[in-house]
Design a protein around this motif. Structure first.
Motif, PDB file in Angstrom:
ATOM      1  N   LEU A 102     -24.367  37.620  19.304  1.00  0.00           N
ATOM      2  CA  LEU A 102     -23.495  36.570  18.789  1.00  0.00           C
ATOM      3  C   LEU A 102     -23.947  36.227  17.369  1.00  0.00           C
ATOM      4  CD1 LEU A 102     -23.264  34.365  21.995  1.00  0.00           C
ATOM      5  CD2 LEU A 102     -21.466  35.807  21.041  1.00  0.00           C
ATOM      6  N   GLY A 103     -23.432  35.117  16.818  1.00  0.00           N
ATOM      7  CA  GLY A 103     -23.751  34.763  15.448  1.00  0.00           C
ATOM      8  C   GLY A 103     -25.170  34.246  15.277  1.00  0.00           C
ATOM      9  N   ASP A 148     -21.857  24.684  20.390  1.00  0.00           N
ATOM     10  CA  ASP A 148     -21.410  25.955  19.826  1.00  0.00           C
ATOM     11  C   ASP A 148     -22.014  27.068  20.671  1.00  0.00           C
ATOM     12  OD1 ASP A 148     -20.649  28.154  18.365  1.00  0.00           O
ATOM     13  OD2 ASP A 148     -21.405  27.420  16.445  1.00  0.00           O
ATOM     14  N   LEU A 153     -10.001  36.609  19.527  1.00  0.00           N
ATOM     15  CA  LEU A 153     -10.900  35.487  19.313  1.00  0.00           C
ATOM     16  C   LEU A 153     -12.206  35.935  18.694  1.00  0.00           C
ATOM     17  CD1 LEU A 153     -10.510  33.751  22.775  1.00  0.00           C
ATOM     18  CD2 LEU A 153      -9.363  33.143  20.664  1.00  0.00           C
ATOM     19  N   ALA A 154     -12.992  34.951  18.267  1.00  0.00           N
ATOM     20  CA  ALA A 154     -14.386  35.211  17.930  1.00  0.00           C
ATOM     21  C   ALA A 154     -15.090  35.688  19.194  1.00  0.00           C
ATOM     22  CB  ALA A 154     -15.016  33.938  17.404  1.00  0.00           C
ATOM     23  N   PRO A 155     -16.271  36.275  19.084  1.00  0.00           N
ATOM     24  CA  PRO A 155     -16.961  36.806  20.261  1.00  0.00           C
ATOM     25  C   PRO A 155     -17.072  35.774  21.379  1.00  0.00           C
ATOM     26  CG  PRO A 155     -18.099  37.474  18.274  1.00  0.00           C
ATOM     27  CD  PRO A 155     -17.036  36.508  17.843  1.00  0.00           C
ATOM     28  N   ASN A 176     -21.045  30.236  21.049  1.00  0.00           N
ATOM     29  CA  ASN A 176     -21.028  31.605  20.522  1.00  0.00           C
ATOM     30  C   ASN A 176     -21.539  31.693  19.090  1.00  0.00           C
ATOM     31  OD1 ASN A 176     -18.865  30.339  19.330  1.00  0.00           O
ATOM     32  ND2 ASN A 176     -17.387  31.970  19.771  1.00  0.00           N
ATOM     33  N   GLY A 181     -22.786  31.437  12.317  1.00  0.00           N
ATOM     34  CA  GLY A 181     -21.930  32.587  12.058  1.00  0.00           C
ATOM     35  C   GLY A 181     -22.716  33.719  11.430  1.00  0.00           C
ATOM     36  N   GLN A 194     -11.438  27.373  17.406  1.00  0.00           N
ATOM     37  CA  GLN A 194     -10.867  28.398  16.539  1.00  0.00           C
ATOM     38  C   GLN A 194     -10.806  27.896  15.100  1.00  0.00           C
ATOM     39  OE1 GLN A 194      -9.929  31.500  18.212  1.00  0.00           O
ATOM     40  NE2 GLN A 194     -11.233  30.316  19.587  1.00  0.00           N
ATOM     41  N   TRP A 195     -10.680  28.819  14.167  1.00  0.00           N
ATOM     42  CA  TRP A 195     -10.656  28.441  12.757  1.00  0.00           C
ATOM     43  C   TRP A 195      -9.395  27.681  12.387  1.00  0.00           C
ATOM     44  CZ3 TRP A 195     -14.835  28.239   9.989  1.00  0.00           C
ATOM     45  CH2 TRP A 195     -15.918  29.036  10.334  1.00  0.00           C
ATOM     46  N   ASP A 255     -20.620  30.654  16.192  1.00  0.00           N
ATOM     47  CA  ASP A 255     -19.729  31.012  15.084  1.00  0.00           C
ATOM     48  C   ASP A 255     -19.548  29.870  14.090  1.00  0.00           C
ATOM     49  OD1 ASP A 255     -18.188  29.307  16.603  1.00  0.00           O
ATOM     50  OD2 ASP A 255     -16.435  30.616  16.701  1.00  0.00           O
TER      51      ASP A 255
END
Length: 556
Positions: free
Chosen positions: A455-456, A359, A34-36, A361, A510, A393-394, A363
């Motif tokens: 994080l982002g 959001d 996953l993303a962070p 994290n 991000g 998720q993307w 991202d």
């Protein structure tokens, strides 16, 4: 209307949830793909928050918190319901990037009225630039006027507002077109005075439009009947018509023959619920909370509806048009049913309450938080039922990371708020728990407590309409574009479960170091595009040619 396409990975993720609770080792495996994942540290006691939401069966529901700035320093403060215990105001004293710190202050309510409070929502109902509160009670509701420095006074008499005697569990507000003061909607629960209570005795809801154009006054109520024991309501422009409707989520535990509702609110005719003949599909759930976000940025919001059992995620169907509110559920294909505890041994159904898209994290994808907790001791539902944190998720799915993130406590969550309390660009969480201490989670970044990683990038946006009615621009839409991708957020008062918030709107960017921001103001007009740099608090007043920056205090 453009609709998202179902993807096979989302089906796989949802299928994994159906197999039962997820183990910690599986969680670690998920984290590598996953993303962070943000790490949250519980700091309520250390921060000076010692508060519980308590009470008998009338307080099984409710337990909300208002998150807003009550002393004009732009840091988010708290008003927390107490149920049978007194409500409390906590002034935020946190410094940038530091551990969280709050100071308890008087609530501004009399001894008689500061108990039996179920929740609260911030709004500036008298347009004086100081945030006020709509306070929901078991009994008379209170419109609290803000007086600055986190002081409040009961304004019911000045506003000709009776407050009623109902069991009020939901609230929403907006400024309708050409209206100087807000329209207020109160959602009510069981009618305790009716014969046969509580079964099948839901109270009607009430709509208050201002009765004076010169001052805030609410002497007349429009009854929204039938009511089906609402626990969350939200004014929403579901069809991009520019005219609001009222979405109502209802608790099937007590009503008979009821369903989820959407009310049309024409100004020249009485309010009217959408029926099957209008395209509204019957949906009967234990509705607890609403969260709204435009996931695919097509102008039509999606709605997450929490319940006892599975969460619903509703999207307008391809058959819908501007007059037909036909919705389909996409929760399973996106992996957000959240219908069982994701950790521990208890695999009985979950009980969801407050929900919120944020959001967490940074991202650039919306995540979904859900406060969870057994109503009291219902044997058919999970007793260990930790709060959910579902990362977007993307591929348009969501994946559970509550256990990895550190929020999976053994408490019975109710209302909640997500805001950046120490103004470091990482959103934190406050969760009101039934018969347990309030949880206050500080977001410390990715990794773990010993090896924290950033994080982002992020952006925090405050918009205002100085010198106008609706100075906080309720009903506006903020659009943030990064590269070829855009995310949007509406400025709303309502939804959640007995909990509302106001202040900076948080956007994750991000890896991008720049973004373009546009505002669609409540009257439908757009600002020009503002080019901004990441990791800033941005202030936009209507008509500004350039944004202004705000720098949080480094000392009190």
């Amino acid at each position: 209307m453009t609709r998202m396409i179902t993807n096979p990975r989302a089906h796989l993720v949802a299928a994994l949830f159906l197999l039962g609770a997820t183990t910690s080792s599986h969680s670690q495996e998920r984290a590598t793909t996953l993303a962070p994942v943000p790490v949250f540290v519980e700091e309520a006691a250390a921060a000076g928050i010692d508060h519980q939401y308590k009470g008998a069966w009338e307080f099984f529901v409710g337990g909300g918190v208002a998150v807003f700035d009550c002393n004009a320093d732009r840091r988010p403060d708290l008003f927390i319901a107490g149920g049978e215990a007194p409500a409390a105001v906590y002034k935020n004293r946190s410094l940038v990037g530091s551990a969280l710190s709050f100071q308890r202050l008087p609530s501004g309510l009399s001894d008689r009225l500061e108990t039996k409070i179920l929740g609260a929502y911030p709004l500036d109902f008298d347009n004086d630039g100081i945030m006020d509160l709509a306070v929901l009670r078991l009994g008379q509701n209170i419109l609290l006027r803000g007086k600055g420095e986190c002081r409040f006074e009961n304004a019911n008499r000045d506003l000709a507002f009776d407050g009623g005697r109902e069991w009020t569990t939901a609230f929403s507000a907006l400024w309708e077109e050409e209206q100087a003061f807000p329209t207020l909607a109160f959602g009510n629960y069981v009618d305790r005075s009716a014969p046969g209570s509580p079964w099948g005795t839901c109270h009607d809801n009430f709509l208050f439009r201002p009765t004076s154009s010169d001052k805030a006054e609410y002497s007349d109520a429009t009854r929204l009947s039938p009511g089906y024991c609402s626990l969350s309501i939200l004014f929403t422009d579901w069809n991009r018509s520019g005219s609001p409707s009222l979405r109502v989520s209802n608790d099937r535990h007590y009503y008979r023959g009821g369903e989820e509702q959407l009310w049309a609110l024409p100004k020249d005719r009485p309010p009217k619920p959408y029926r099957r003949s209008d395209g509204w599909r019957h949906l009967k759930i234990w509705g607890m909370g609403i969260a709204s976000i435009d996931l695919n940025v097509d102008g039509y919001p999606e709605y997450a509806l929490t319940s006892m059992g599975d969460t619903k995620l509703q999207m307008l169907d391809d058959e819908a048009d501007e007059t037909l509110p036909i919705y389909r559920d996409i929760a399973f294909e996106r992996g957000v049913t959240a219908h069982r505890p994701y950790t521990g041994e208890d695999i009985r159904p979950s009980t969801g309450w407050h929900s919120d898209f944020q959001d967490v994290n940074n991202d650039g994808l919306w995540d979904l938080f859900i406060a969870k907790g057994n109503v009291e001791a219902m044997p058919d539902f999970a007793s260990f039922d930790p709060d959910n944190l579902l990362l977007g998720q993307w591929d348009e799915s969501f994946v559970e990371v509550g256990d990895i993130a550190g929020i999976g406590l053994d408490r019975r969550g109710r209302g909640a708020g997500i805001a950046d309390f120490n103004m470091d660009g990482l959103v934190d969480m406050v969760v009101v728990n039934r018969e347990s201490p309030v949880s206050l989670f500080r977001n410390i970044g990715a990794g773990d407590k010993n090896t924290v990683k950033p994080l982002g990038n992020w952006l925090a946006v405050e918009i205002k309409q100085p010198g106008q009615a609706n100075g906080n621009a309720v009903g506006a839409k903020v659009s943030v574009k990064v590269g070829n991708r855009t995310v949007v957020r509406d400025v709303q008062v309502g939804a959640g479960h007995a909990s509302g918030q106001a202040g900076f709107l948080h956007f994750g960017l991000g890896v991008s170091e720049r973004a373009n921001v546009r505002v669609r103001w409540p009257d439908g007009s757009w600002s020009h595009s503002y080019r901004v740099f990441a990791n800033n608090h941005v202030l936009i007043n209507r008509g500004d040619e350039k944004v202004r920056l705000w720098y949080p205090p480094s000392e009190n």
